[in-house]
Design a protein around this motif. Structure first.
Motif, PDB file in Angstrom:
ATOM      1  N   UNK A 329       0.860  -1.240   0.099  1.00 24.53           N
ATOM      2  CA  UNK A 329      -0.059   0.114  -0.178  1.00 24.53           C
ATOM      3  C   UNK A 329       0.965   1.262  -0.161  1.00 24.53           C
ATOM      4  N   UNK A 330       1.845   1.277   0.640  1.00 26.28           N
ATOM      5  CA  UNK A 330       2.872   2.440   0.705  1.00 26.28           C
ATOM      6  C   UNK A 330       3.454   2.765  -0.470  1.00 26.28           C
ATOM      7  N   UNK A 331       3.853   1.501  -1.397  1.00 28.00           N
ATOM      8  CA  UNK A 331       4.278   1.778  -2.385  1.00 28.00           C
ATOM      9  C   UNK A 331       3.367   2.387  -3.529  1.00 28.00           C
ATOM     10  N   UNK A 332       2.113   1.840  -3.518  1.00 29.88           N
ATOM     11  CA  UNK A 332       1.239   2.140  -4.590  1.00 29.88           C
ATOM     12  C   UNK A 332       0.730   3.443  -4.248  1.00 29.88           C
ATOM     13  N   UNK A 333       0.557   4.001  -2.879  1.00 28.04           N
ATOM     14  CA  UNK A 333       0.381   5.315  -2.786  1.00 28.04           C
ATOM     15  C   UNK A 333       1.380   6.451  -3.135  1.00 28.04           C
ATOM     16  N   UNK A 334       2.581   5.783  -3.035  1.00 25.30           N
ATOM     17  CA  UNK A 334       3.702   6.846  -3.378  1.00 25.30           C
ATOM     18  C   UNK A 334       3.781   6.980  -4.921  1.00 25.30           C
ATOM     19  N   UNK A 335       3.641   5.800  -5.411  1.00 23.84           N
ATOM     20  CA  UNK A 335       3.368   5.825  -7.144  1.00 23.84           C
ATOM     21  C   UNK A 335       2.189   6.596  -7.277  1.00 23.84           C
ATOM     22  N   UNK A 336       1.084   6.765  -6.853  1.00 23.07           N
ATOM     23  CA  UNK A 336      -0.093   7.407  -7.079  1.00 23.07           C
ATOM     24  C   UNK A 336       0.284   9.003  -6.872  1.00 23.07           C
ATOM     25  N   UNK A 469       8.766  14.056  -5.307  1.00 23.83           N
ATOM     26  CA  UNK A 469       7.320  13.725  -4.629  1.00 23.83           C
ATOM     27  C   UNK A 469       7.752  12.397  -3.677  1.00 23.83           C
ATOM     28  N   UNK A 470       8.465  11.376  -4.346  1.00 23.34           N
ATOM     29  CA  UNK A 470       8.927  10.209  -3.870  1.00 23.34           C
ATOM     30  C   UNK A 470       9.593  10.449  -2.538  1.00 23.34           C
ATOM     31  N   UNK A 471      10.468  11.241  -2.279  1.00 22.27           N
ATOM     32  CA  UNK A 471      11.448  11.667  -1.424  1.00 22.27           C
ATOM     33  C   UNK A 471      10.801  12.710  -0.384  1.00 22.27           C
ATOM     34  N   UNK A 472       9.496  13.227  -0.507  1.00 22.72           N
ATOM     35  CA  UNK A 472       9.350  14.355   0.201  1.00 22.72           C
ATOM     36  C   UNK A 472       8.571  13.851   1.683  1.00 22.72           C
ATOM     37  N   UNK A 473       9.197  14.628   2.543  1.00 23.81           N
ATOM     38  CA  UNK A 473       8.794  13.995   3.738  1.00 23.81           C
ATOM     39  C   UNK A 473       7.972  15.072   4.731  1.00 23.81           C
ATOM     40  N   UNK A 485      -0.247   6.404   3.446  1.00 30.63           N
ATOM     41  CA  UNK A 485       1.029   5.675   3.903  1.00 30.63           C
ATOM     42  C   UNK A 485       1.880   5.769   2.603  1.00 30.63           C
ATOM     43  N   UNK A 486       2.965   6.612   2.644  1.00 32.92           N
ATOM     44  CA  UNK A 486       4.014   6.608   1.569  1.00 32.92           C
ATOM     45  C   UNK A 486       5.208   6.123   2.066  1.00 32.92           C
ATOM     46  N   UNK A 505      13.188  -1.829   4.170  1.00 30.40           N
ATOM     47  CA  UNK A 505      12.552  -1.996   2.964  1.00 30.40           C
ATOM     48  C   UNK A 505      12.069  -0.715   2.278  1.00 30.40           C
ATOM     49  N   UNK A 506      11.404   0.295   3.210  1.00 31.68           N
ATOM     50  CA  UNK A 506      11.078   1.282   2.472  1.00 31.68           C
ATOM     51  C   UNK A 506      12.399   2.408   2.001  1.00 31.68           C
ATOM     52  N   UNK A 507      13.404   2.260   2.742  1.00 28.58           N
ATOM     53  CA  UNK A 507      14.438   3.024   2.439  1.00 28.58           C
ATOM     54  C   UNK A 507      14.926   2.535   1.147  1.00 28.58           C
TER      55      UNK A 507
END
Length: 531
Positions: A329-336, A469-473, A485-486, A505-507
């Protein structure tokens, strides 16, 4: 009786026509494009308006009391020390690495050229996480300098290497013919030519230092950004946090002014094609081994250590760390978010880019400048501005996807704007006019000619926005809807709980998503350099 014809075969005195006797028109009315660009510029000034409004609403006496207090002086000292030490260190490493790669007979210089840009693929907070894994006692100013320098020196290296790549070798050859030695040529001839690249890179490093939150929070080093986040979490948009934000914005604006002044008025362009021969590379001789060892140490510290500890935590966690119900879910939301944010940002940037290229004027330059000023502001200031506006003006949109996408647009608009300008400049308006002269409607000629020619540049800009955006916190933590959940937020959540195996894994996924975009950025810089 003969008829006088112009060179194009058109009767003299008549109006050149396109299609049905009308002058070729732009695909969109100029007024429409101007209105859209003005609205974008006004929208981009929202964070500055927020800071001014909150300062005025606080009142002069209260603002002075909150700004001129020991805590602010402590944060200011930390920030100034961090910049005073880190920016010169990044300049030395960036320019030194670029010179070794581009101007010396360094063995494997093509490989080193890519290796020195690679650390840019690792977010600073992931770098900090890795170094804390290696040395748990890391804290304070020198730890901040270490992590920031290793994370940001590529911001100087990439433009410096690109500038050296297109620098006319005849300049150095002329200096050498006048009796200057290699080191004198470098300091008296080459280094002044790097002035713009160095000042621009130094500005980027300094702005990243002001904006960074995760890397410094992890090592317990207090900066304005970490203090603002603490204030927000404890008092939710309290007055003290707003005043800290105003000081932070003031520092950003000072940096912009200093960078503009540091460029000077000297000209760095050459007239004509210049020398065609390649630059003469200086032999390193006995310095070959020390140079190789120095670059190896830098690459290991900046890239090897983070990757090693991320992989080490993954191995230590075993298969359980790849629980699909958590990271997918975190990967998919990040890609979205990345895809939608990149698309919206590119679309929003288009009217301003079109106006800047097809209708250049002082007005279009001012509109464009407003976007660059806003993008230089830290994500936490932009986030607080949207929190305040959405709660007080449009409470129904607070913590919605639309607000988060809007914040991404403001933060990363220039990344799309710069690429779109380059793409539109390579699609001359005469091609549109030619298509219209053959009877095509303005919109049809635009989509078939201009848009097709500028599509690669637009895609490149969208890719860079996607990477950001992928790396924005920080803004994501402030504005994301409940349940979001990104990769960045999940990494931060788990690492904050000292669950380093769960964060790994997220890193790794962020690094894998960032690596291709970093390589694209490096290749674009080399292409601009004419290599």
């Amino acid at each position: 009786m003969s008829t006088d014809l112009s060179a194009s075969g058109t009767p003299a005195g008549s109006t050149t026509t396109a299609g049905k006797g009308k002058r070729p028109r732009p695909p969109f009315g100029v007024s429409t494009v101007s209105i859209l660009a003005i609205l974008t510029a006004l929208f981009s000034l929202l964070p500055l308006g927020y800071v001014v409004y909150m300062t005025a609403a606080t009142g002069w006496d209260t603002a002075v009391e909150l700004i001129f207090r020991p805590r602010v002086a402590e944060l200011l000292l930390n920030t100034i020390l961090l910049m005073v030490i880190t920016v010169p260190a990044c300049l030395v490493l960036g320019v030194g690495g670029a010179w070794l790669v581009e101007r010396t007979k360094l063995r494997g210089h093509r490989w080193w050229a890519v290796a020195l840009a690679a650390p840019l693929a690792i977010p600073a907070f992931v770098n900090s996480y890795s170094w804390v894994s290696a040395v748990p006692s890391l804290a304070g100013i020198w730890s901040g300098v270490l992590i920031a320098t290793l994370s940001y020196f590529p911001l100087v290296y990439i433009p410096a290497a690109a500038t050296l790549g297109r620098l006319d070798p005849a300049i150095e050859q002329s200096a050498a013919s006048l009796g200057l030695g290699p080191w004198a040529v470098f300091f008296r001839v080459v280094l002044p030519q790097l002035r713009i690249a160095m000042s621009g890179g130094a500005l980027l490093v300094a702005l990243h230092l002001l904006a960074e939150y995760g890397a410094f929070a992890m090592i317990r080093f207090d900066t304005f950004t970490t203090a603002i986040m603490v204030q927000f979490q404890s008092t939710f948009n309290g007055t003290a946090g707003n005043m800290l934000a105003s000081v932070l914005v003031f520092l950003c604006l000072i940096l912009l002014l200093v960078e503009v002044r540091s460029r000077g008025t000297a000209r760095y362009a050459r007239i004509g094609s210049g020398a065609q021969a390649k630059a003469t590379r200086m032999p390193l001789g006995l310095y070959q081994v020390p140079a190789q060892l120095a670059l190896l140490a830098l690459t290991v510290l900046a890239f090897g250590v983070p990757v090693w500890f991320v992989l080490r935590w993954i191995v230590a966690g075993g298969p359980d760390v790849w629980a699909a119900d958590e990271f997918i879910p975190a990967l998919l939301q990040t890609l979205m978010y990345g895809a939608v944010g990149a698309l919206v940002t590119t679309i929003v940037a288009f009217p301003m880019a079109y106006l800047a290229v097809r209708r250049p004027s002082w007005f279009s330059k001012m509109l464009e400048l407003s976007n660059y000023i806003t993008s230089s502001l830290p994500g936490i200031v932009v986030g607080l501005a949207f929190v305040t506006v959405s709660i007080r003006v449009l409470p129904g949109v607070y913590q919605t996807t639309g607000v988060l996408i809007a914040a991404y647009v403001l933060l990363f608009l220039p990344r799309a704007l710069v690429n779109l300008r380059a793409g539109l400049a390579q699609a001359p308006k005469e091609l549109d006019e030619a298509a219209q002269s053959l009877g095509k409607a303005p919109l049809v000629s635009f989509f078939r000619v201009t848009l097709r020619l500028s599509a690669p540049a637009a895609a490149g800009g969208a890719a860079l926005v996607f990477l950001a955006i992928v790396n924005e916190l920080t803004a994501t933590l402030l504005l994301s809807p409940n349940g979001t959940r990104t990769l960045a937020t999940e990494f931060w959540s788990k690492s904050s709980e000292i669950d380093y195996t769960g964060a790994a894994p997220y890193a790794l996924l962020m690094i894998l998503l960032s690596a291709p975009m970093t390589y694209l950025l490096f290749q674009q810089s080399k292409k601009v350099a004419g290599q």
